[in-house]
Motif scaffolding. Structure first.
Motif, short mmCIF file in Angstrom:
data_model
loop_
_atom_site.label_atom_id
_atom_site.label_comp_id
_atom_site.label_asym_id
_atom_site.label_seq_id
_atom_site.Cartn_x
_atom_site.Cartn_y
_atom_site.Cartn_z
N ARG A 1 15.54 -9.59 13.77
CA ARG A 1 14.29 -9.98 14.43
C ARG A 1 13.29 -8.83 14.53
NH1 ARG A 1 17.98 -13.03 17.61
NH2 ARG A 1 18.11 -11.36 19.19
N THR A 2 13.68 -7.63 14.13
CA THR A 2 12.77 -6.49 14.26
C THR A 2 12.02 -6.25 12.95
OG1 THR A 2 14.44 -4.89 13.58
CG2 THR A 2 14.32 -5.41 15.93
N PRO A 3 10.71 -6.02 13.01
CA PRO A 3 9.95 -5.76 11.78
C PRO A 3 10.43 -4.53 11.02
CG PRO A 3 8.47 -6.26 13.62
CD PRO A 3 9.83 -6.11 14.20
N PHE A 4 10.89 -3.50 11.75
CA PHE A 4 11.37 -2.29 11.09
C PHE A 4 12.56 -2.59 10.20
CE2 PHE A 4 13.71 1.60 10.52
CZ PHE A 4 12.76 2.60 10.48
N PHE A 5 13.51 -3.40 10.69
CA PHE A 5 14.69 -3.71 9.89
C PHE A 5 14.33 -4.61 8.71
CE2 PHE A 5 18.85 -5.81 9.09
CZ PHE A 5 19.59 -4.66 8.86
N ALA A 6 13.41 -5.54 8.92
CA ALA A 6 12.97 -6.38 7.80
C ALA A 6 12.34 -5.53 6.70
CB ALA A 6 11.96 -7.42 8.30
N SER B 1 16.28 18.67 6.75
CA SER B 1 15.87 18.71 8.15
C SER B 1 14.44 19.19 8.31
CB SER B 1 16.82 19.61 8.95
OG SER B 1 16.87 20.91 8.40
N ARG B 2 13.87 19.82 7.27
CA ARG B 2 12.49 20.33 7.33
C ARG B 2 11.48 19.35 6.72
NH1 ARG B 2 13.88 26.11 4.40
NH2 ARG B 2 15.82 26.55 5.53
N ILE B 3 11.97 18.28 6.09
CA ILE B 3 11.08 17.38 5.35
C ILE B 3 11.10 16.00 5.99
CG2 ILE B 3 10.60 16.35 3.09
CD1 ILE B 3 12.28 18.62 1.86
N PRO B 4 9.94 15.46 6.42
CA PRO B 4 9.92 14.10 6.97
C PRO B 4 10.42 13.10 5.92
CG PRO B 4 7.84 15.23 7.38
CD PRO B 4 8.62 16.08 6.42
N LEU B 5 11.36 12.26 6.34
CA LEU B 5 12.07 11.42 5.36
C LEU B 5 11.21 10.29 4.81
CD1 LEU B 5 14.61 10.73 3.83
CD2 LEU B 5 15.51 9.61 5.87
N LEU B 6 10.52 9.54 5.67
CA LEU B 6 9.78 8.38 5.19
C LEU B 6 8.65 8.77 4.23
CD1 LEU B 6 9.45 5.37 5.14
CD2 LEU B 6 8.17 5.50 7.30
N PRO B 7 7.84 9.79 4.52
CA PRO B 7 6.85 10.21 3.51
C PRO B 7 7.50 10.65 2.20
CG PRO B 7 6.28 11.13 5.65
CD PRO B 7 7.64 10.51 5.79
N ALA B 8 8.69 11.27 2.29
CA ALA B 8 9.38 11.69 1.06
C ALA B 8 9.79 10.48 0.24
CB ALA B 8 10.60 12.54 1.42
N VAL B 9 10.25 9.41 0.89
CA VAL B 9 10.63 8.18 0.18
C VAL B 9 9.41 7.56 -0.50
CG1 VAL B 9 11.50 5.82 0.47
CG2 VAL B 9 12.66 7.72 1.61
N ILE B 10 8.29 7.53 0.20
CA ILE B 10 7.05 6.97 -0.38
C ILE B 10 6.63 7.79 -1.60
CG2 ILE B 10 4.60 6.53 0.04
CD1 ILE B 10 5.38 6.04 3.00
N ALA C 1 6.64 -1.30 -5.44
CA ALA C 1 6.90 -2.00 -4.18
C ALA C 1 7.48 -1.06 -3.13
CB ALA C 1 7.82 -3.18 -4.42
N VAL C 2 8.27 -0.05 -3.56
CA VAL C 2 8.79 0.94 -2.61
C VAL C 2 7.63 1.65 -1.91
CG1 VAL C 2 9.99 3.16 -2.43
CG2 VAL C 2 11.00 1.31 -3.75
N VAL C 3 6.60 1.99 -2.67
CA VAL C 3 5.43 2.64 -2.08
C VAL C 3 4.77 1.72 -1.06
CG1 VAL C 3 3.15 3.61 -2.57
CG2 VAL C 3 5.05 4.00 -4.17
N VAL C 4 4.56 0.47 -1.43
CA VAL C 4 3.87 -0.48 -0.54
C VAL C 4 4.68 -0.72 0.72
CG1 VAL C 4 3.02 -2.84 -0.34
CG2 VAL C 4 2.67 -1.56 -2.47
N VAL C 5 5.99 -1.00 0.56
CA VAL C 5 6.84 -1.28 1.71
C VAL C 5 7.00 -0.04 2.58
CG1 VAL C 5 9.14 -2.01 2.45
CG2 VAL C 5 8.04 -3.14 0.51
N GLY C 6 7.13 1.14 1.93
CA GLY C 6 7.26 2.38 2.70
C GLY C 6 6.03 2.65 3.54
N ILE C 7 4.85 2.41 2.99
CA ILE C 7 3.62 2.59 3.76
C ILE C 7 3.57 1.60 4.92
CG2 ILE C 7 1.11 2.35 3.67
CD1 ILE C 7 1.24 3.46 0.81
N ALA C 8 3.97 0.36 4.66
CA ALA C 8 4.01 -0.64 5.74
C ALA C 8 4.97 -0.22 6.84
CB ALA C 8 4.40 -2.00 5.18
N GLN C 9 6.13 0.31 6.45
CA GLN C 9 7.11 0.77 7.43
C GLN C 9 6.57 1.96 8.23
OE1 GLN C 9 10.93 2.28 5.98
NE2 GLN C 9 11.95 0.78 7.28
#
Length: 419
Positions: A213-218, A277-286, A395-403
């Protein structure tokens, strides 16, 4: 003194590393033999892609079953079973095509059996390592390091299979699955002995209903779907693409395609394991998604075969953080999600890993986009398949930005005032 738990579970961690090597074997051995299956058994592109689809579809169904039982049974029995199925499936890959009336049916049976083992490993190994004692800020880096062993397993499979096959010849290819079956056999012995952490009790675990039910998990599920497709489409088809689309020999095609792909993917995961530990993970994934999109386009559209191979290989670095990064992001957000949470994430990753290579194979078989010698040049069928595959890293870029936007909105929402 250090934390005794870190010493107690050292052998457990090593066994988990070996588990990911086993998964690399069951996922990557058959594609390296595609050219053998095509020439000896006349298996067309689409049916080769269907073997990949069958492998990951089996893993997906296994994930679905495992999420319902593992938190109740504990880790040991399903981990041992994972290695039993892996050994049995690799053995069948060697003997079933000759034993059954239809060689393709024999290949399919073997794929289903070792697919069960691979599915169990995908569901179990990551939550075991996540549950081992470690500082919270090092968990994402440790997960990336764990997944790097999948890459080194893939490198070993590509190098070992390519060199041994060149030495013994296509006629004796059945020796290869039997040799690789020794790895899960050793893993089986390890998991009979090593200590394992407890699973999250039912009363403490975040339920799947609450997670869904959480948008983050979706968003995480969509990210896993795209990550699995982006990684496996290039990984599974790069060997045959190099040989038939680019005209290089099998040895050089395997070394410059899937082998270098796996090396760069492993280096990317180790780099994040050391300095994550020095690199933000979500921007790295995008950023990885953007680089992978460029790599797919280069592989599909470049007229120079060397440049196409560079695109295939560099894609390994580009996809390195997608799968383990999504695991770590979700585990940090839902620390009590338990094995069921990892299982659902693995299901979506496996769904992408099944659909992506099959779609690329179907497009290559039908050459739906262009004709030979058209826009994509020689080998246009396989190039067309990879071009369609570009949608997944994009799509990884798009979904990552949305997340990322979801995270920012949550962080900026003021907490409710206390009475």
């Amino acid at each position: 003194m250090g934390d005794p738990g870190l010493t107690t579970f050292d052998h457990t961690r090593r066994a988990c590393y070996a588990g990911y090597v086993t998964q690399a074997i069951v996922n990557n051995l058959a594609p390296l033999l595609f050219i053998v299956f095509q020439t000896r058994y006349q298996v067309p592109y689409e049916m080769l892609g269907r073997l990949v689809l069958l492998n990951f579809a089996t893993q997906l169904v296994t994930d679905l079953i495992a999420v319902k039982v593992v938190d109740r049974t504990g880790y040991r029995v399903p981990l041992v079973l994972a290695h039993v199925f892996s050994v049995a499936g690799l053995t069948l890959l060697a003997v079933a095509p000759s034993a059954l009336p239809s060689p393709y049916a024999g290949l399919a049976v073997a794929v289903v059996v070792y697919g069960i083992g691979g599915g169990l490993l995908e569901v179990l190994v990551s939550p075991v390592v996540d549950a081992l004692p470690a500082p919270a800020e090092h968990r994402a880096a440790r997960m990336s390091l764990l997944h790097s062993f999948y890459c080194w397993g893939q490198v070993a499979v590509v190098l070992g299979t390519t060199l041994v096959l060149a030495w013994i010849g296509d006629a004796a290819w059945q020796a290869l699955p039997l040799l690789w079956a020794l790895v899960p056999l050793a893993g089986l012995v390890l998991f009979l002995r090593v200590p394992l952490p407890a699973t999250v009790p039912d009363e403490h675990r975040t339920g799947l209903g609450a997670l869904l039910r959480t948008p983050f998990f979706a968003a995480a599920l969509l990210l896993m779907l795209c990550a699995g497709a982006a990684e496996l489409t290039m990984s599974q088809w790069s060997s045959l693409f190099a040989e038939e689309g680019l005209g290089v020999t099998k040895v050089w095609g395997d070394l410059a395609g899937p082998c270098l792909f796996a090396v760069l993917m492993g280096l990317g995961r180790i780099a994040y394991g050391l300095w994550g530990s020095r690199i933000p993970l979500l921007p790295a994934v995008i950023a990885c998604g953007a680089l992978a999109t460029a790599c797919y386009l280069t592989a599909a559209l470049a007229r120079d075969p060397v440049l196409s191979l560079v695109g295939c290989a560099l894609c390994g670095l580009a996809v390195s953080l997608m799968w383990p990064g999504t695991f770590s992001l979700t585990a940090a957000r839902f620390p009590l999600g338990g094995t069921a949470m990892f299982g659902v994430l693995a299901m979506f990753g496996d769904a992408g890993a099944a659909a992506g290579p099959w779609l690329a194979g179907a497009v290559a078989q039908g050459d739906l986009l262009v004709t030979q010698g058209g826009l994509l040049g020689d080998g246009s069928g396989l190039r067309a398949g990879l071009l369609v595959g570009t949608v997944f890293p994009l799509a990884v870029v798009v979904v990552g930005i949305a997340q990322s936007l979801l995270v920012r909105r949550r962080a900026s929402t003021p907490a409710p005032a206390e009475n």
